[in-house]
Design a protein around this motif. Structure first.
Motif, mmCIF file in Angstrom:
data_model
loop_
_atom_site.group_PDB
_atom_site.id
_atom_site.type_symbol
_atom_site.label_atom_id
_atom_site.label_comp_id
_atom_site.label_asym_id
_atom_site.label_seq_id
_atom_site.Cartn_x
_atom_site.Cartn_y
_atom_site.Cartn_z
ATOM 1 N N ARG A 12 0.784 -1.181 -0.020
ATOM 2 C CA ARG A 12 0.110 -0.012 0.087
ATOM 3 C C ARG A 12 0.497 1.082 0.096
ATOM 4 O O ARG A 12 2.061 1.396 0.845
ATOM 5 C CB ARG A 12 -1.012 0.068 1.340
ATOM 6 C CG ARG A 12 -1.896 1.008 1.216
ATOM 7 C CD ARG A 12 -2.928 1.013 2.421
ATOM 8 N NE ARG A 12 -3.578 -0.275 2.401
ATOM 9 C CZ ARG A 12 -4.548 -0.469 3.226
ATOM 10 N NH1 ARG A 12 -5.075 0.222 3.939
ATOM 11 N NH2 ARG A 12 -5.451 -1.929 2.974
ATOM 12 N N GLU A 13 0.387 2.408 -0.795
ATOM 13 C CA GLU A 13 1.223 3.516 -1.113
ATOM 14 C C GLU A 13 0.593 4.618 -0.722
ATOM 15 O O GLU A 13 -0.818 4.696 -1.000
ATOM 16 C CB GLU A 13 2.103 3.500 -2.123
ATOM 17 C CG GLU A 13 1.178 3.667 -3.453
ATOM 18 C CD GLU A 13 1.850 3.831 -4.604
ATOM 19 O OE1 GLU A 13 3.303 4.408 -4.735
ATOM 20 O OE2 GLU A 13 1.100 3.819 -5.798
ATOM 21 N N LEU A 14 1.107 5.733 -0.321
ATOM 22 C CA LEU A 14 0.345 7.035 -0.019
ATOM 23 C C LEU A 14 0.099 7.567 -1.500
ATOM 24 O O LEU A 14 1.096 7.508 -2.395
ATOM 25 C CB LEU A 14 1.164 8.177 0.615
ATOM 26 C CG LEU A 14 0.731 9.242 0.835
ATOM 27 C CD1 LEU A 14 -0.729 9.399 1.543
ATOM 28 C CD2 LEU A 14 1.792 10.065 1.576
ATOM 29 N N VAL A 15 -0.983 8.274 -1.718
ATOM 30 C CA VAL A 15 -1.382 8.754 -2.989
ATOM 31 C C VAL A 15 -1.612 10.364 -2.750
ATOM 32 O O VAL A 15 -0.774 10.981 -3.364
ATOM 33 C CB VAL A 15 -2.656 8.311 -3.700
ATOM 34 C CG1 VAL A 15 -3.283 8.988 -4.877
ATOM 35 C CG2 VAL A 15 -2.581 6.689 -3.953
ATOM 36 N N ALA A 16 -2.055 10.673 -1.786
ATOM 37 C CA ALA A 16 -2.251 12.146 -1.339
ATOM 38 C C ALA A 16 -2.689 12.117 -0.042
ATOM 39 O O ALA A 16 -3.462 11.475 0.492
ATOM 40 C CB ALA A 16 -3.485 12.574 -2.337
ATOM 41 N N ASP B 198 4.862 11.193 -6.231
ATOM 42 C CA ASP B 198 5.320 12.109 -7.648
ATOM 43 C C ASP B 198 4.624 11.543 -8.762
ATOM 44 O O ASP B 198 4.590 12.252 -9.846
ATOM 45 C CB ASP B 198 6.984 11.697 -7.679
ATOM 46 C CG ASP B 198 7.803 12.342 -6.895
ATOM 47 O OD1 ASP B 198 8.881 11.966 -6.724
ATOM 48 O OD2 ASP B 198 7.207 13.618 -6.433
ATOM 49 N N SER B 199 4.093 10.191 -8.753
ATOM 50 C CA SER B 199 3.531 9.820 -9.943
ATOM 51 C C SER B 199 2.154 10.154 -10.370
ATOM 52 O O SER B 199 1.527 10.154 -11.269
ATOM 53 C CB SER B 199 3.531 8.058 -9.851
ATOM 54 O OG SER B 199 2.789 7.716 -8.691
ATOM 55 N N VAL B 200 1.569 10.812 -9.364
ATOM 56 C CA VAL B 200 0.216 11.356 -9.449
ATOM 57 C C VAL B 200 0.295 12.956 -9.309
ATOM 58 O O VAL B 200 -0.834 13.693 -9.737
ATOM 59 C CB VAL B 200 -0.803 10.892 -8.486
ATOM 60 C CG1 VAL B 200 -0.903 9.334 -8.591
ATOM 61 C CG2 VAL B 200 -0.535 11.515 -7.145
ATOM 62 N N LYS B 201 1.220 13.440 -9.284
ATOM 63 C CA LYS B 201 1.315 15.233 -9.190
ATOM 64 C C LYS B 201 0.829 15.766 -10.583
ATOM 65 O O LYS B 201 1.217 15.145 -11.574
ATOM 66 C CB LYS B 201 2.746 15.422 -9.096
ATOM 67 C CG LYS B 201 3.217 15.512 -7.398
ATOM 68 C CD LYS B 201 4.547 15.916 -7.363
ATOM 69 C CE LYS B 201 4.805 15.749 -5.629
ATOM 70 N NZ LYS B 201 6.416 16.172 -5.624
ATOM 71 N N ASP B 202 0.229 16.708 -10.632
ATOM 72 C CA ASP B 202 -0.563 17.409 -11.633
ATOM 73 C C ASP B 202 -1.649 16.744 -12.384
ATOM 74 O O ASP B 202 -2.158 17.228 -13.417
ATOM 75 C CB ASP B 202 0.814 17.863 -12.680
ATOM 76 C CG ASP B 202 1.821 18.719 -12.166
ATOM 77 O OD1 ASP B 202 2.806 18.478 -12.524
ATOM 78 O OD2 ASP B 202 1.306 19.600 -11.320
ATOM 79 N N LEU C 191 -10.973 12.541 -4.103
ATOM 80 C CA LEU C 191 -9.762 12.498 -4.789
ATOM 81 C C LEU C 191 -10.165 12.503 -6.370
ATOM 82 O O LEU C 191 -10.812 11.530 -6.829
ATOM 83 C CB LEU C 191 -9.082 11.213 -4.587
ATOM 84 C CG LEU C 191 -7.694 11.109 -5.386
ATOM 85 C CD1 LEU C 191 -6.712 11.934 -4.856
ATOM 86 C CD2 LEU C 191 -7.289 9.670 -5.332
ATOM 87 N N GLN C 192 -9.982 13.676 -7.107
ATOM 88 C CA GLN C 192 -10.038 13.953 -8.306
ATOM 89 C C GLN C 192 -8.934 13.334 -8.971
ATOM 90 O O GLN C 192 -7.786 13.783 -8.927
ATOM 91 C CB GLN C 192 -10.470 15.327 -8.675
ATOM 92 C CG GLN C 192 -10.462 15.434 -10.144
ATOM 93 C CD GLN C 192 -11.944 15.046 -10.660
ATOM 94 O OE1 GLN C 192 -13.000 15.247 -10.111
ATOM 95 N NE2 GLN C 192 -11.833 14.454 -11.897
ATOM 96 N N MET C 193 -9.318 12.256 -9.858
ATOM 97 C CA MET C 193 -8.116 11.629 -10.584
ATOM 98 C C MET C 193 -8.330 11.976 -12.094
ATOM 99 O O MET C 193 -9.454 11.827 -12.891
ATOM 100 C CB MET C 193 -8.484 10.179 -10.741
ATOM 101 C CG MET C 193 -8.339 9.868 -9.207
ATOM 102 S SD MET C 193 -8.985 8.216 -8.872
ATOM 103 C CE MET C 193 -7.446 7.319 -9.616
ATOM 104 N N ASN C 194 -7.351 12.626 -12.743
ATOM 105 C CA ASN C 194 -7.593 13.114 -14.162
ATOM 106 C C ASN C 194 -6.244 12.509 -15.003
ATOM 107 O O ASN C 194 -5.322 12.218 -14.358
ATOM 108 C CB ASN C 194 -7.453 14.685 -14.267
ATOM 109 C CG ASN C 194 -8.769 15.400 -13.739
ATOM 110 O OD1 ASN C 194 -9.618 14.983 -13.759
ATOM 111 N ND2 ASN C 194 -8.413 16.719 -13.222
#
Length: 119
Positions: free
Chosen positions: A45-49, A61-65, A80-83
């Motif tokens: 399990r990893e932190l996303v935000a 880093d992999s989800v920034k921006d 969590l808005q995922m674009n």
């Protein structure tokens, strides 16, 4: 018993968008941290935000921006808005609330929701 209930997951095509929601059974005001984590098959399990009391978000880093975390106190909800999603975003996503008011060592988790990015 505190509950966190996630919704909004599912199948999405690469490049698409998805918004996850997490409704808490307690107030999230004055909470130390709210966050989203994910666990892909065979991985830890990893932190996303993460969002603390300062309102300054932290992203892996992999989800920034691409991803945005936010919260709405009145609705006791974390988003969590995922674009621009990618196949590597496929995972079970978990909502987390830590350090609630009056209980600084508290650590609550949702049951997890599947997000699959595939064409």
């Amino acid at each position: 018993q505190v509950q966190l209930v996630e919704s909004g997951g599912g199948l999405v095509q690469p490049g698409g968008s998805l918004r996850l929601s997490c409704v808490a059974s307690l107030s999230i005001a004055n909470t130390q941290f709210v966050g989203w984590y994910r666990q892909a098959p065979g991985k830890q399990r990893e932190l996303v935000a993460l969002l603390g009391q300062s309102d300054t978000p932290h992203y892996t880093d992999s989800v920034k921006d691409r991803f945005t975390i936010s919260r709405e106190f009145a609705k006791r909800t974390i988003y969590l808005q995922m674009n621009s999603v990618k196949p590597e975003d496929t995972a079970v996503y978990f909502c987390n609330v830590r350090g609630t008011y009056g209980s600084p060592s508290s650590d609550y988790w949702g049951q997890g929701i599947q997000v699959t990015v595939s064409s």
